[in-house]
Motif scaffolding. Structure first.
Motif, mmCIF file in Angstrom:
data_model
loop_
_atom_site.group_PDB
_atom_site.id
_atom_site.type_symbol
_atom_site.label_atom_id
_atom_site.label_comp_id
_atom_site.label_asym_id
_atom_site.label_seq_id
_atom_site.Cartn_x
_atom_site.Cartn_y
_atom_site.Cartn_z
ATOM 1 N N ARG A 33 -106.794 77.408 -14.435
ATOM 2 C CA ARG A 33 -105.580 77.588 -15.248
ATOM 3 C C ARG A 33 -104.767 78.770 -14.711
ATOM 4 N N LYS A 34 -105.449 79.873 -14.408
ATOM 5 C CA LYS A 34 -104.771 81.049 -13.855
ATOM 6 C C LYS A 34 -104.145 80.717 -12.501
ATOM 7 N N ASN A 35 -104.876 80.002 -11.662
ATOM 8 C CA ASN A 35 -104.336 79.606 -10.355
ATOM 9 C C ASN A 35 -103.097 78.736 -10.507
ATOM 10 N N ILE A 36 -103.134 77.802 -11.423
ATOM 11 C CA ILE A 36 -101.993 76.910 -11.651
ATOM 12 C C ILE A 36 -100.775 77.710 -12.094
ATOM 13 N N VAL A 37 -100.973 78.613 -13.045
ATOM 14 C CA VAL A 37 -99.879 79.462 -13.531
ATOM 15 C C VAL A 37 -99.330 80.319 -12.394
ATOM 16 N N ASP A 38 -100.214 80.930 -11.620
ATOM 17 C CA ASP A 38 -99.784 81.802 -10.515
ATOM 18 C C ASP A 38 -99.007 81.033 -9.448
ATOM 19 N N VAL A 39 -99.486 79.846 -9.093
ATOM 20 C CA VAL A 39 -98.825 79.079 -8.033
ATOM 21 C C VAL A 39 -97.483 78.536 -8.520
ATOM 22 N N PHE A 40 -97.404 78.074 -9.751
ATOM 23 C CA PHE A 40 -96.095 77.660 -10.276
ATOM 24 C C PHE A 40 -95.132 78.845 -10.268
ATOM 25 N N ALA A 41 -95.599 80.025 -10.667
ATOM 26 C CA ALA A 41 -94.745 81.222 -10.662
ATOM 27 C C ALA A 41 -94.269 81.538 -9.244
ATOM 28 N N SER A 42 -95.130 81.327 -8.263
ATOM 29 C CA SER A 42 -94.768 81.647 -6.869
ATOM 30 C C SER A 42 -93.665 80.741 -6.328
ATOM 31 N N ILE A 43 -93.462 79.587 -6.974
ATOM 32 C CA ILE A 43 -92.370 78.694 -6.548
ATOM 33 C C ILE A 43 -91.203 78.734 -7.542
ATOM 34 N N GLY A 44 -91.169 79.787 -8.355
ATOM 35 C CA GLY A 44 -90.046 79.990 -9.270
ATOM 36 C C GLY A 44 -90.111 79.239 -10.582
ATOM 37 N N LYS A 45 -91.312 78.842 -10.984
ATOM 38 C CA LYS A 45 -91.485 78.139 -12.255
ATOM 39 C C LYS A 45 -92.530 78.877 -13.095
ATOM 40 N N PRO A 46 -92.101 79.927 -13.803
ATOM 41 C CA PRO A 46 -93.049 80.736 -14.582
ATOM 42 C C PRO A 46 -93.455 80.040 -15.888
ATOM 43 N N ILE A 47 -94.552 79.325 -15.843
ATOM 44 C CA ILE A 47 -95.015 78.577 -17.014
ATOM 45 C C ILE A 47 -95.940 79.422 -17.872
ATOM 46 N N GLY A 48 -96.125 79.005 -19.120
ATOM 47 C CA GLY A 48 -97.057 79.665 -20.022
ATOM 48 C C GLY A 48 -98.447 79.095 -19.854
ATOM 49 N N LYS A 49 -99.444 79.961 -19.716
ATOM 50 C CA LYS A 49 -100.804 79.474 -19.459
ATOM 51 C C LYS A 49 -101.429 78.787 -20.665
ATOM 52 N N SER A 50 -100.938 79.074 -21.851
ATOM 53 C CA SER A 50 -101.498 78.419 -23.035
ATOM 54 C C SER A 50 -100.728 77.144 -23.388
ATOM 55 N N TYR A 60 -108.387 68.495 -9.544
ATOM 56 C CA TYR A 60 -109.354 69.455 -10.087
ATOM 57 C C TYR A 60 -109.848 70.418 -9.004
ATOM 58 N N ASP A 61 -110.280 69.902 -7.869
ATOM 59 C CA ASP A 61 -110.787 70.764 -6.799
ATOM 60 C C ASP A 61 -109.674 71.612 -6.185
ATOM 61 N N ALA A 62 -108.492 71.034 -6.018
ATOM 62 C CA ALA A 62 -107.365 71.778 -5.438
ATOM 63 C C ALA A 62 -107.028 72.998 -6.280
ATOM 64 N N ALA A 63 -107.216 72.900 -7.590
ATOM 65 C CA ALA A 63 -106.871 74.006 -8.488
ATOM 66 C C ALA A 63 -107.837 75.175 -8.377
ATOM 67 N N LEU A 64 -108.907 75.007 -7.620
ATOM 68 C CA LEU A 64 -109.866 76.097 -7.422
ATOM 69 C C LEU A 64 -109.396 77.107 -6.378
ATOM 70 N N ASP A 65 -108.429 76.712 -5.551
ATOM 71 C CA ASP A 65 -107.982 77.557 -4.456
ATOM 72 C C ASP A 65 -106.454 77.594 -4.425
ATOM 73 N N LYS A 66 -105.887 78.783 -4.502
ATOM 74 C CA LYS A 66 -104.426 78.908 -4.585
ATOM 75 C C LYS A 66 -103.707 78.344 -3.356
ATOM 76 N N THR A 67 -104.279 78.518 -2.177
ATOM 77 C CA THR A 67 -103.640 78.015 -0.955
ATOM 78 C C THR A 67 -103.602 76.488 -0.967
ATOM 79 N N THR A 68 -104.713 75.875 -1.310
ATOM 80 C CA THR A 68 -104.771 74.415 -1.418
ATOM 81 C C THR A 68 -103.829 73.933 -2.508
ATOM 82 N N LEU A 69 -103.837 74.622 -3.621
ATOM 83 C CA LEU A 69 -102.995 74.267 -4.760
ATOM 84 C C LEU A 69 -101.513 74.322 -4.394
#
Length: 158
Positions: A33-50, A60-69
């Motif tokens: 969840r943190k990785n998803i929020v961080d990666v969306f923010a890095s592309i200019g889409k600051p989403i809420g984690k909750s 599921y596996d891609a979300a384990l690694d920010k680079t892959t994500l």
């Protein structure tokens, strides 16, 4: 909330996760969840984690690694689950008439920011009916009664 309501909610939640998992949706871990929020923010889409519950199991596996994500972030859809409970007293129609739920500000903002990459899953545990919708499919006065509310969670009062 009394203990009975809390326990019913936990039973419904557990049943919900099983049903959506069979349909290819999974709950991300806290790290994912943190990785998803961080990666969306890095592309200019600051989403809420909750403001989301589920992702497609494909990612599921891609979300384990920010680079892959980052390589698949434009393909990922986030899902918010809204459930009609198994022991619900009032009927929910096949057109979802009678389903009521809280739409948080975080969910609404995520839906507006992500557009097609954000969906709502409606699940009726009485018959395992599940549909996926965009916010525009139901968040309009001709389809739904919409009431502004405030949710208050006391952290401590002196």
């Amino acid at each position: 909330m009394n203990g009975d309501s809390y326990n019913k909610g936990k039973v419904n939640e557990s049943l919900s996760w099983r049903v959506v998992r069979k349909r290819g949706l999974v709950r991300p871990t806290n790290e994912q969840r943190k990785n998803i929020v961080d990666v969306f923010a890095s592309i200019g889409k600051p989403i809420g984690k909750s403001g989301f519950d589920l992702i497609e199991s494909t990612y599921y596996d891609a979300a384990l690694d920010k680079t892959t994500l980052l390589g698949v972030i434009n393909k990922i859809t986030l899902f918010e689950l809204k459930t009609a409970g198994l022991k619900r007293k009032s009927k929910v129609g096949d057109d979802w008439k009678g389903l009521g739920f809280t739409l948080t500000n975080s969910e609404k903002v995520n839906a507006e920011l992500l557009g097609e990459q954000y969906k709502f899953v409606f699940l009726n545990l009485k018959n395992d009916k599940m549909n996926v919708y965009d916010i525009g499919d139901f968040f309009k006065p001709e389809i739904s009664n919409i009431y502004p509310t405030f949710s208050v969670f006391i952290k401590g009062v002196e």
